[in-house]
Design a protein around this motif. Structure first.
Motif, PDB file in Angstrom:
ATOM      1  N   GLU A  42      22.590 -23.225  83.592  1.00  0.00           N
ATOM      2  CA  GLU A  42      22.141 -24.416  84.526  1.00  0.00           C
ATOM      3  C   GLU A  42      20.836 -24.044  85.017  1.00  0.00           C
ATOM      4  N   TYR A  43      20.324 -22.769  84.854  1.00  0.00           N
ATOM      5  CA  TYR A  43      19.069 -22.269  85.445  1.00  0.00           C
ATOM      6  C   TYR A  43      17.990 -23.423  84.727  1.00  0.00           C
ATOM      7  N   PRO A  44      17.255 -24.112  85.516  1.00  0.00           N
ATOM      8  CA  PRO A  44      16.171 -25.138  85.020  1.00  0.00           C
ATOM      9  C   PRO A  44      15.102 -24.372  83.977  1.00  0.00           C
ATOM     10  N   TRP A  45      14.553 -23.153  84.434  1.00  0.00           N
ATOM     11  CA  TRP A  45      13.592 -22.331  83.781  1.00  0.00           C
ATOM     12  C   TRP A  45      14.283 -22.280  82.136  1.00  0.00           C
ATOM     13  N   THR A  46      15.523 -21.662  82.158  1.00  0.00           N
ATOM     14  CA  THR A  46      16.169 -21.472  80.887  1.00  0.00           C
ATOM     15  C   THR A  46      16.558 -22.848  80.083  1.00  0.00           C
ATOM     16  N   ASN A  47      17.030 -24.098  80.901  1.00  0.00           N
ATOM     17  CA  ASN A  47      17.108 -25.252  80.264  1.00  0.00           C
ATOM     18  C   ASN A  47      15.972 -25.685  79.653  1.00  0.00           C
ATOM     19  N   SER A  48      14.807 -25.463  80.379  1.00  0.00           N
ATOM     20  CA  SER A  48      13.345 -26.040  79.717  1.00  0.00           C
ATOM     21  C   SER A  48      13.062 -25.219  78.600  1.00  0.00           C
ATOM     22  N   GLU A  49      13.284 -23.664  78.346  1.00  0.00           N
ATOM     23  CA  GLU A  49      12.823 -23.144  77.266  1.00  0.00           C
ATOM     24  C   GLU A  49      13.967 -23.564  76.129  1.00  0.00           C
ATOM     25  N   ASN A  50      15.155 -23.749  76.409  1.00  0.00           N
ATOM     26  CA  ASN A  50      15.968 -24.008  75.371  1.00  0.00           C
ATOM     27  C   ASN A  50      15.531 -25.492  74.790  1.00  0.00           C
ATOM     28  N   ASN A  51      15.216 -26.545  75.601  1.00  0.00           N
ATOM     29  CA  ASN A  51      14.948 -27.503  75.157  1.00  0.00           C
ATOM     30  C   ASN A  51      13.516 -27.520  74.453  1.00  0.00           C
ATOM     31  N   GLY A  52      12.576 -27.007  74.823  1.00  0.00           N
ATOM     32  CA  GLY A  52      11.495 -26.775  74.095  1.00  0.00           C
ATOM     33  C   GLY A  52      11.411 -25.991  72.781  1.00  0.00           C
ATOM     34  N   PHE A  53      12.595 -25.163  72.565  1.00  0.00           N
ATOM     35  CA  PHE A  53      12.824 -24.548  71.464  1.00  0.00           C
ATOM     36  C   PHE A  53      13.530 -25.478  70.404  1.00  0.00           C
ATOM     37  N   THR A  54      14.622 -25.785  70.786  1.00  0.00           N
ATOM     38  CA  THR A  54      15.344 -26.445  69.928  1.00  0.00           C
ATOM     39  C   THR A  54      14.968 -28.027  69.468  1.00  0.00           C
ATOM     40  N   GLN A  55      14.241 -28.642  70.271  1.00  0.00           N
ATOM     41  CA  GLN A  55      13.632 -30.078  69.952  1.00  0.00           C
ATOM     42  C   GLN A  55      12.417 -29.887  68.880  1.00  0.00           C
ATOM     43  N   THR A  56      11.634 -28.874  69.111  1.00  0.00           N
ATOM     44  CA  THR A  56      10.679 -28.499  68.362  1.00  0.00           C
ATOM     45  C   THR A  56      11.159 -28.504  66.810  1.00  0.00           C
ATOM     46  N   LEU A  57      12.052 -27.252  66.659  1.00  0.00           N
ATOM     47  CA  LEU A  57      12.809 -26.929  65.468  1.00  0.00           C
ATOM     48  C   LEU A  57      13.533 -28.260  64.755  1.00  0.00           C
ATOM     49  N   ILE A  58      13.855 -28.845  65.584  1.00  0.00           N
ATOM     50  CA  ILE A  58      14.784 -30.056  64.770  1.00  0.00           C
ATOM     51  C   ILE A  58      13.927 -30.902  64.416  1.00  0.00           C
ATOM     52  N   ASN A  59      12.721 -31.377  64.945  1.00  0.00           N
ATOM     53  CA  ASN A  59      11.758 -32.180  64.634  1.00  0.00           C
ATOM     54  C   ASN A  59      10.804 -31.868  63.319  1.00  0.00           C
ATOM     55  N   ARG A  60      10.847 -30.279  63.106  1.00  0.00           N
ATOM     56  CA  ARG A  60      10.235 -29.736  62.066  1.00  0.00           C
ATOM     57  C   ARG A  60      11.077 -29.758  60.951  1.00  0.00           C
ATOM     58  N   PHE A  61      12.396 -29.466  60.969  1.00  0.00           N
ATOM     59  CA  PHE A  61      13.290 -29.490  59.880  1.00  0.00           C
ATOM     60  C   PHE A  61      13.906 -30.624  59.878  1.00  0.00           C
ATOM     61  N   ARG A  62      13.415 -31.940  59.562  1.00  0.00           N
ATOM     62  CA  ARG A  62      14.224 -33.138  59.290  1.00  0.00           C
ATOM     63  C   ARG A  62      15.075 -33.141  58.277  1.00  0.00           C
ATOM     64  N   SER A  63      14.516 -32.420  57.064  1.00  0.00           N
ATOM     65  CA  SER A  63      15.066 -32.506  55.794  1.00  0.00           C
ATOM     66  C   SER A  63      16.297 -31.517  55.860  1.00  0.00           C
ATOM     67  N   GLY A  64      16.494 -30.691  56.480  1.00  0.00           N
ATOM     68  CA  GLY A  64      17.690 -29.714  56.644  1.00  0.00           C
ATOM     69  C   GLY A  64      18.396 -29.708  57.846  1.00  0.00           C
ATOM     70  N   ASN A  65      19.570 -29.030  58.011  1.00  0.00           N
ATOM     71  CA  ASN A  65      20.172 -28.804  58.912  1.00  0.00           C
ATOM     72  C   ASN A  65      19.981 -27.365  59.994  1.00  0.00           C
ATOM     73  N   ILE A  66      19.755 -27.501  61.232  1.00  0.00           N
ATOM     74  CA  ILE A  66      19.621 -26.323  61.910  1.00  0.00           C
ATOM     75  C   ILE A  66      20.822 -26.209  62.746  1.00  0.00           C
ATOM     76  N   ASN A  67      21.573 -24.918  62.661  1.00  0.00           N
ATOM     77  CA  ASN A  67      22.912 -24.501  63.304  1.00  0.00           C
ATOM     78  C   ASN A  67      22.730 -23.724  64.432  1.00  0.00           C
ATOM     79  N   PHE A  68      22.758 -24.017  65.712  1.00  0.00           N
ATOM     80  CA  PHE A  68      22.206 -23.300  66.808  1.00  0.00           C
ATOM     81  C   PHE A  68      23.604 -22.582  67.344  1.00  0.00           C
ATOM     82  N   SER A  69      23.599 -21.199  67.649  1.00  0.00           N
ATOM     83  CA  SER A  69      24.579 -20.746  68.312  1.00  0.00           C
ATOM     84  C   SER A  69      24.112 -20.051  69.723  1.00  0.00           C
ATOM     85  N   THR A  70      24.133 -20.360  70.675  1.00  0.00           N
ATOM     86  CA  THR A  70      23.734 -19.840  71.848  1.00  0.00           C
ATOM     87  C   THR A  70      24.609 -19.086  73.030  1.00  0.00           C
ATOM     88  N   GLU A  71      24.156 -17.922  73.533  1.00  0.00           N
ATOM     89  CA  GLU A  71      24.752 -17.221  74.356  1.00  0.00           C
ATOM     90  C   GLU A  71      23.614 -16.858  75.473  1.00  0.00           C
TER      91      GLU A  71
END
Length: 523
Positions: A42-71
């Motif tokens: 729930e920490y805003p900084w962490t949430n922003s980092e996570n969104n920046g990372f995952t959204q960028t990768l999903i946009n770059r890997f449109r032809s394949g699947n990205i499976n995220f496991s988060t801790e």
């Protein structure tokens, strides 16, 4: 020389094709990525980092699947001591015993510190990309064959320079933090930067993880400038981490402070803003590095990003409260909570509607003009048609009248011809019944025109159409009486009669094979 150039071009083409095939293969395959965050979800900084990372990768890997496991290590609420680290290590080991990630992404100092200690036991030789790390000295502990990432730097010098421009002669500057390991790393950077670039700057630090203690100290200050370093680990009287928004509200209410943020997650009501670190930008930059690793590049070949992707962000209500204007801020500054008029809110819709109405107006104007032209053309056509019809009627009447006149004329001529024919017949009958010969010629050519029956008998032939005064004597064989001489033209009684003379002559026409005399009275 040409062969060498061709060989070099061919080699480059082969290498480029190999790169495309490798890249396409890498992107087409499914990728497993383990994400380890230092703080809670729930920490805003962490949430922003996570969104920046995952959204960028999903946009770059449109032809394949990205499976995220988060801790989440959750170190804002749990102390990262040896016991907790050992517990978390065993938890991950048991949970991911059959899991083999292609890459590990971690955010902030605590997660990187944990991986440096336990990663090889959990996920041997798996590459790591980090972001949001404040401790630059950790570079000495990194195995660059396995680690690359983005550092976070709370840049104090741009903030102090802008503060002096906006609010000169401000001596009370206080750096506030939660006394965490992240705060300690930030503090070292601040001290070093001020000592090297602004040695005359006066400042103080206030750090504690107790909210009540911090508020009491701030109430003693009453006013001045507060720089928020990192405050996500501040707790209440029960040692429970206070929600970030509550912490910020308490700080804002503690006195009449100008509060400068060094992190975008703190830009809540009452916070002026500043040159801040951006969690989303940190995550996005880390994702760009992760793409290179997933394409097969070694982390050692990917430079560490030490220039933090920071940005000027300010709160509009606080600017207005402190008598500041947007024009005083650097270019490309992001303004939050700016009062927007209806035009600002619906600018694009208004312009779209305006352009649509303008377009419709132009279309309508064009149609009206076209209709006017068509009506004008139709009016002109109708007038021309009417004029043509009138001219046709007039011409028809004229033709009818002309035709009638011609018919009348024809009839009149026919009547005249009949009269002439009747008269000719009458005259011919009269002439033919005469006992004397009548011979008529044309004046002045002496061309024979008419001869009655008696004349024809005397002449021994009909009218000679080709004869005239020069051949008349020869054609009709007219000789002087008692001689073989043709009657001369100039002595011919008929020719002399043209001038009004009267003659009586005797002629001999040998064609009759007999002689006779005829007295001609010519006029």
């Amino acid at each position: 020389m040409k062969n060498n150039i061709r060989l070099l071009c061919g080699l480059l083409i082969i290498l480029f094709c190999e790169y495309l095939i490798t890249t396409a293969t890498a992107f087409a395959q499914n990728k497993n990525i383990l994400i380890l965050h230092s703080y809670h979800q729930e920490y805003p900084w962490t949430n922003s980092e996570n969104n920046g990372f995952t959204q960028t990768l999903i946009n770059r890997f449109r032809s394949g699947n990205i499976n995220f496991s988060t801790e989440y290590l959750d170190t804002k609420r749990v102390e990262l001591n040896k016991g907790y680290q050992d517990f978390f290590y065993l938890y991950l080991k048991q949970k991911y015993v059959h899991y083999s990630p292609d890459l590990i992404f971690c955010s902030d100092d605590d997660a990187l510190s944990f991986l440096l200690k336990f990663k090889e036991k959990l996920f041997e030789h798996v590459p790591v990309v980090f972001c949001g790390v404040n401790n630059l000295e950790v570079q000495n502990d990194l195995d660059r064959q396995q680690y690359t990432g983005v550092f976070e730097k709370k840049e104090i010098i741009p903030n102090l320079a802008l503060l002096k421009k906006l609010i000169p002669n401000q001596d009370k500057i206080l750096f506030l933090g939660d006394n965490s390991s992240t705060y300690q790393a930030i503090t070292q950077t601040i001290i070093a930067d001020i000592a090297s670039q602004l040695p005359e700057q006066k400042y103080a630090f206030l750090a504690n993880d107790s909210l009540s203690y911090l508020i009491k100290q701030l109430q003693l200050y009453k006013e001045g400038v507060i720089f928020l370093t990192t405050i996500g680990g501040i707790k209440d009287e029960n040692s429970v981490v206070v929600p970030l928004k509550n912490t910020l509200n308490a700080i804002v209410s503690a006195g009449n402070f100008i509060i400068i943020s060094m992190e975008d997650a703190y830009l809540e009501e009452g916070i002026l803003g500043g040159y801040v670190t951006s969690g989303f930008s940190q995550g996005k930059e880390a994702a760009n590095l992760a793409v290179q690793v997933l394409q097969g590049n070694s982390p050692a070949s990917i430079p560490l990003v030490e220039e933090s992707p920071n940005q000027y962000i300010f709160n509009y209500p606080q600017l207005k409260k402190n008598g500041l204007t947007i024009s005083q801020l650097p270019e490309n500054t992001l303004i939050l909570n700016r009062f927007q008029s209806l035009y600002d809110l619906y600018k694009y819709r208004i312009w779209s509607a305006f352009l649509f109405i303008l377009f419709q107006t132009l279309v309508i104007f064009a149609l009206v003009q076209n209709i006017r032209k068509r009506k004008k053309a139709e009016t002109s056509l109708q007038k021309a048609r009417k004029d043509l019809e009138e001219r046709v009627i007039e011409r028809t009447l004229e033709l009818t009248e002309t035709n009638t006149n011609l018919n009348n004329e024809v009839k009149e001529r026919q009547r005249a011809e009949k009269n002439i024919e009747s008269q000719n017949r009458l005259m011919s009958t009269l002439l033919d019944n005469l006992q004397v010969g009548v011979f008529m010629v044309e004046v002045p050519t002496a061309k024979p025109l008419l001869a009655n029956r008696r004349a024809k008998e005397l002449l021994g032939r009909d009218i000679a159409n080709g004869a005239d005064k020069t051949t008349l004597a020869e054609v009709y064989q007219a000789f002087k009486l008692g001689s073989e001489e043709l009657y001369p033209e100039d002595e011919m009684p008929i020719v002399r009669a043209f001038s009004g003379e009267k003659h009586s002559i005797e002629l001999t026409f040998r064609t009759c094979k007999k002689k006779f005399q005829e007295l001609c009275e010519l006029c």
